[in-house]
Scaffold this active site. Sequence first.
Site, PDB file in Angstrom:
ATOM      1  N   ASP A 181     120.631 -33.320  32.939  1.00 44.66           N
ATOM      2  CA  ASP A 181     119.789 -32.412  32.154  1.00 44.66           C
ATOM      3  C   ASP A 181     119.506 -31.134  32.952  1.00 44.66           C
ATOM      4  OD1 ASP A 181     118.057 -32.228  29.682  1.00 44.66           O
ATOM      5  OD2 ASP A 181     116.484 -31.998  31.179  1.00 44.66           O
ATOM      6  N   GLU A 224     124.680 -30.258  31.917  1.00 46.90           N
ATOM      7  CA  GLU A 224     124.142 -29.367  30.887  1.00 46.90           C
ATOM      8  C   GLU A 224     123.810 -28.039  31.559  1.00 46.90           C
ATOM      9  OE1 GLU A 224     120.549 -29.175  27.595  1.00 46.90           O
ATOM     10  OE2 GLU A 224     120.078 -29.463  29.701  1.00 46.90           O
TER      11      GLU A 224
END
Length: 503
Positions: A181, A224
């Site tokens: 993330d 990401e």
Amino acid sequence: MIYQIYPRSFADADGDGIGDLPGLRSRLPYLADLGVNAIWLSPFYRSPMIDGGYDVADYRAVDPVFGTLADFDDLLADAHRLRLKVIVDIVPNHSSDQHPWFQEALAGRNRDRYLFSRTPNDWRSLFGGPAWTQVADGESYLHLFDPAQPDFNWRHPEVRAEFDDILRFWLDRGVDGFRVDVAHGMVKDLGAVAAFDHEDVHEIYRGWRKILDSYPGERMAVAEVFDTAPERVARYVRGDELHQAFNFDFLEAPWDAATLRDVIDRSCAAYDVPTWVLSNHDRPRHVTRFGSERRARAAILLMLALPGAAYLYQGEELGLPEVDGPAEARHDPRTPSRDGCRVPIPWSGAAPPFGFGPSPASWLPMPPDWATKTVAAQRANSRSFFHLYREALRQRRTWPPDGVAEVAPVAGRRAGVRAAVGAHLGDEPEPFAGPARSGRPDPHQRPDVRVGPAPGHHGLVRRYAVSLAAIRAKPARTSSTLGGGVGVCTSPSWSSNPLRSSS
Ligand code: NOJ
């Protein structure tokens, strides 16, 4: 092909209206049948759920709402039996404000594991408002997202050691990899203009790669990295760093041939293993974004025909649209809300919650008119999205690993839009006429996917986009079930998505 699961919304076993790991486990055979190679689970860790679990209070525990660690182990074992790899989310940029370390920091101990300051800079949170919140003694802490998500200080050796250990914890249990993330966010220079993409973040990934490589079998990590040019993103997937990075340029491209062509060409040039994604838990679903189911069908064939790794988001194989839920049911802390793409999956039946769980409850309301969108209904309909995805995935599995697909429009104007594209590998671009029986193309016929030997990359990718240009120039006269038109984006929240525009 990696299938993203948002556990809250996939399948509920205990009837509390929230998806859980036993529910997900019971649906693994569906995923194997669909033709999925791997699943990526959005966070299921202990969390106060302010940001749907991306606010982690304990990185080594399953939140009780999802089940137990034993449930996770059972899920993993079943997935592996079905030859599905399992990738879990890791959220290293920030924790929950309920994490014991942050609670200690608030009490004035070991504050330097987070980023506190008496002189906050002018950075803005991606969820809106200032990125700093003041605590009782006058210092402020940094949070690039919600105030309930304080950012770690990645220059602190304990933070680094802790995450090395968390990776090992899940690798020891047998996971096949991680989705990282906000992978470009961890290291910050508070004096800099930008909060993201600091050079020193790469050293972390070189360390993580060593950990991944120290485990037997194939382990991977996907980054990401949003709002960053592909040439910069490519630096996260250098040989000694992570394996893949999401292609946000593709995800954010409008239904416009020139843009798609440019993104595809640039991606193929930038990455050894390009990735492709059309929907996820943060963006409006692409049926709605592109403005019609026909475009969504065309888009997925285009995507699945490209070389590299494809990511699917749960429910897109059912053609689910974005849901405009009632304001009083809202959960997402971000504006505009992302709840519309997180509505639970309809599995069967004629009324909500459509087999999502054993009780009538669902944590987000489900549209009452989804009876034709359930898995059961679509299985019974050979023209459904489900069958299109399953067939395209089946064909994709038969392609040579270094294969390159080319897409040509179906012959015929309306069919060119309805069925949109057929993918094939071959020396010559071969307009796909579709298996229409009469002289006129059957508008409901599923597009075919053809396979053959693969020539070099770029010429074909370019012709792919040219085909799209032809399609765009000749929109169907009939309107689609979702409004039709040549407009690029029908979702008002799309253009103002702060995850696109910041930094
Ligand atoms: C990206 C995740 O995909 C999103 O859902 C989350 O809100 C932010 N990172 C913060 O963790």
